[in-house]
Design an enzyme around this catalytic site. Structure first.
Site, PDB file in Angstrom:
ATOM      1  N   ARG A 172       0.542  -1.285   0.297  1.00 55.05           N
ATOM      2  CA  ARG A 172       0.076  -0.057  -0.169  1.00 55.05           C
ATOM      3  C   ARG A 172       1.130   1.113   0.219  1.00 55.05           C
ATOM      4  O   ARG A 172       0.546   2.428   0.603  1.00 55.05           O
ATOM      5  CB  ARG A 172      -0.705   0.135   1.515  1.00 55.05           C
ATOM      6  CG  ARG A 172      -1.903  -1.396   1.165  1.00 55.05           C
ATOM      7  CD  ARG A 172      -2.993  -1.323   0.066  1.00 55.05           C
ATOM      8  NE  ARG A 172      -3.537  -2.426   0.114  1.00 55.05           N
ATOM      9  CZ  ARG A 172      -3.655  -3.558   0.091  1.00 55.05           C
ATOM     10  NH1 ARG A 172      -1.941  -3.770  -0.967  1.00 55.05           N
ATOM     11  NH2 ARG A 172      -4.407  -4.560   0.339  1.00 55.05           N
ATOM     12  N   SER A 245     -12.157  -1.231   2.771  1.00 52.38           N
ATOM     13  CA  SER A 245     -11.023  -1.313   3.849  1.00 52.38           C
ATOM     14  C   SER A 245     -10.868   0.191   4.123  1.00 52.38           C
ATOM     15  O   SER A 245      -9.914   0.672   3.404  1.00 52.38           O
ATOM     16  CB  SER A 245      -9.823  -2.016   2.888  1.00 52.38           C
ATOM     17  OG  SER A 245     -10.727  -3.212   3.474  1.00 52.38           O
ATOM     18  N   GLU A 342      -5.893   3.190   5.749  1.00 51.29           N
ATOM     19  CA  GLU A 342      -5.690   3.847   3.813  1.00 51.29           C
ATOM     20  C   GLU A 342      -6.099   4.421   2.713  1.00 51.29           C
ATOM     21  O   GLU A 342      -5.133   5.268   2.352  1.00 51.29           O
ATOM     22  CB  GLU A 342      -6.637   1.801   3.506  1.00 51.29           C
ATOM     23  CG  GLU A 342      -5.289   0.774   3.413  1.00 51.29           C
ATOM     24  CD  GLU A 342      -6.137   0.114   2.714  1.00 51.29           C
ATOM     25  OE1 GLU A 342      -6.460   0.043   0.858  1.00 51.29           O
ATOM     26  OE2 GLU A 342      -5.920  -1.588   2.801  1.00 51.29           O
TER      27      GLU A 342
END
Length: 350
Positions: A172, A245, A342
């Site tokens: 990520r 998410s 995130e």
């Protein structure tokens, strides 16, 4: 008030952003710059209203939490062209503009007989956003298939082509996330194989394929299985504001993992990104702390998936952020594990 260069770019003053973020929170851009032709970027950025101002690039707003009004200028790319620029015996190079819908590209590639992106089906967002976060799901990540990222380097005021090593991809993560004010991604080239080993050993994909009756599954079947799973687990942002998410799965040293498992034997652990590292399930940690389905006002955690922060109606970005901080703090207190978001948080610090 607006300014424009016909068909190339448009500048809008005091633009509302509620429709441009999937949390559906209210925020206002002092200036909104729509780019229709990426080659016009230098001219557009030199416009006196925004020259030297901070920039926030919004794709579909699916990986951002607007906890306040963004400073400076919000930029949106509207180039939505997809082209197969090279055919080879076992793969093809596909170029997509930054404004292309990500799921649309996945389905286009499958229709062309290309594979690789099937596990990433139905991820919200645009092509221009996918390298920033190095999007991933169900055992795959987009960096595995990126050939070149085309970007405008604000430091040198030049268009550049960055290979995967130069993109510094991680879990990520990427150079675009590490240096958010430097690069403006205008297009991405993907190296997509005609055939490759399907990733089936993650999050119930085999079970879903069996339910579908797909005994000899191909890439399109895997994509449909992923779509089915995601639609069951993740709320539709058009119905319930969310950004998918919200928390990253924590990556921890093996020694810390072992210590946690000694105290919490049922804690699920997955392989990490590097040797000597493990990955925990943020969803499991959050659910164990009792947050799944909980809400305060219109801010809450989804009843279907503990990773998903949701806006039940009129929560502000600041209220959603405050709720998410409570969730993370309870996990830290119980497990000594730090959760990180995130999405990019704008207008406040995490």
């Amino acid at each position: 008030m607006s300014a424009a260069s016909p068909l190339r770019w448009q500048l809008i003053e005091h633009a509302p952003l509620r429709a441009l973020n999937t949390f559906h929170v209210d925020a206002t851009a002092r200036w909104l710059l729509n780019i229709h032709a990426p080659e016009a970027l230098p001219d557009a950025l030199a416009a006196p209203q925004i020259a030297g101002q901070p920039l926030l690039v919004l794709g579909s707003g699916s990986n951002v939490l607007l906890a306040g009004d963004p400073p400076g200028c919000v930029l949106c790319f509207d180039n939505r062209d997809i082209t197969i620029i090279a055919h080879h015996a076992d793969h093809a190079i596909v170029r997509a503009g930054a404004g292309v819908n990500w799921h649309g590209l996945v389905m286009y590639s499958l229709q062309q007989g290309l594979s690789g992106l099937e596990n990433l089906a139905l991820i919200p967002g645009t092509v221009g956003a996918c390298p920033i976060q190095n999007i991933g799901a169900y055992g795959a990540q987009v960096s595995d298939f990126i050939h070149v990222v085309e970007a405008y380097d604000r430091g040198t005021e030049q268009f550049v082509r960055l290979n995967p090593a130069e993109c510094a991809f991680g879990y990520r993560d990427s150079v675009f996330k590490q240096q958010p004010d430097r690069y403006l991604i205008v297009a991405v080239e993907f190296n997509l194989p005609l055939l490759h080993e399907l990733r089936l050993d993650y999050a119930g994909i085999r079970d879903e394929l069996a339910r579908m009756g797909a005994e000899l599954a191909g890439a399109a079947d895997v994509a449909q299985a992923v779509i089915n799973i995601r639609q069951r687990k993740l709320p539709d942002p058009e119905v319930l504001g969310n950004a998918g998410s919200f928390f990253k799965n924590p990556l921890l040293p093996s020694e810390q993992i072992a210590a946690l498992q000694a105290s919490f034997a049922d804690m699920p652990v997955f392989p990490g990104e590097q040797p000597g590292q493990g990955k925990l399930s943020a969803a499991w940690l959050i659910e164990q702390c009792g947050w799944k389905g909980k809400r305060e006002g219109d801010a809450g955690i989804s009843e279907a998936h503990a990773l998903v922060l949701v806006n039940h109606g009129s929560a502000s970005g600041a209220q959603l952020l405050a709720f998410a901080r409570q969730v993370a703090e309870s996990v830290r207190e119980r497990y000594s594990v730090i959760l990180e978001p995130e999405p990019r948080v704008i207008g406040a610090h995490w």
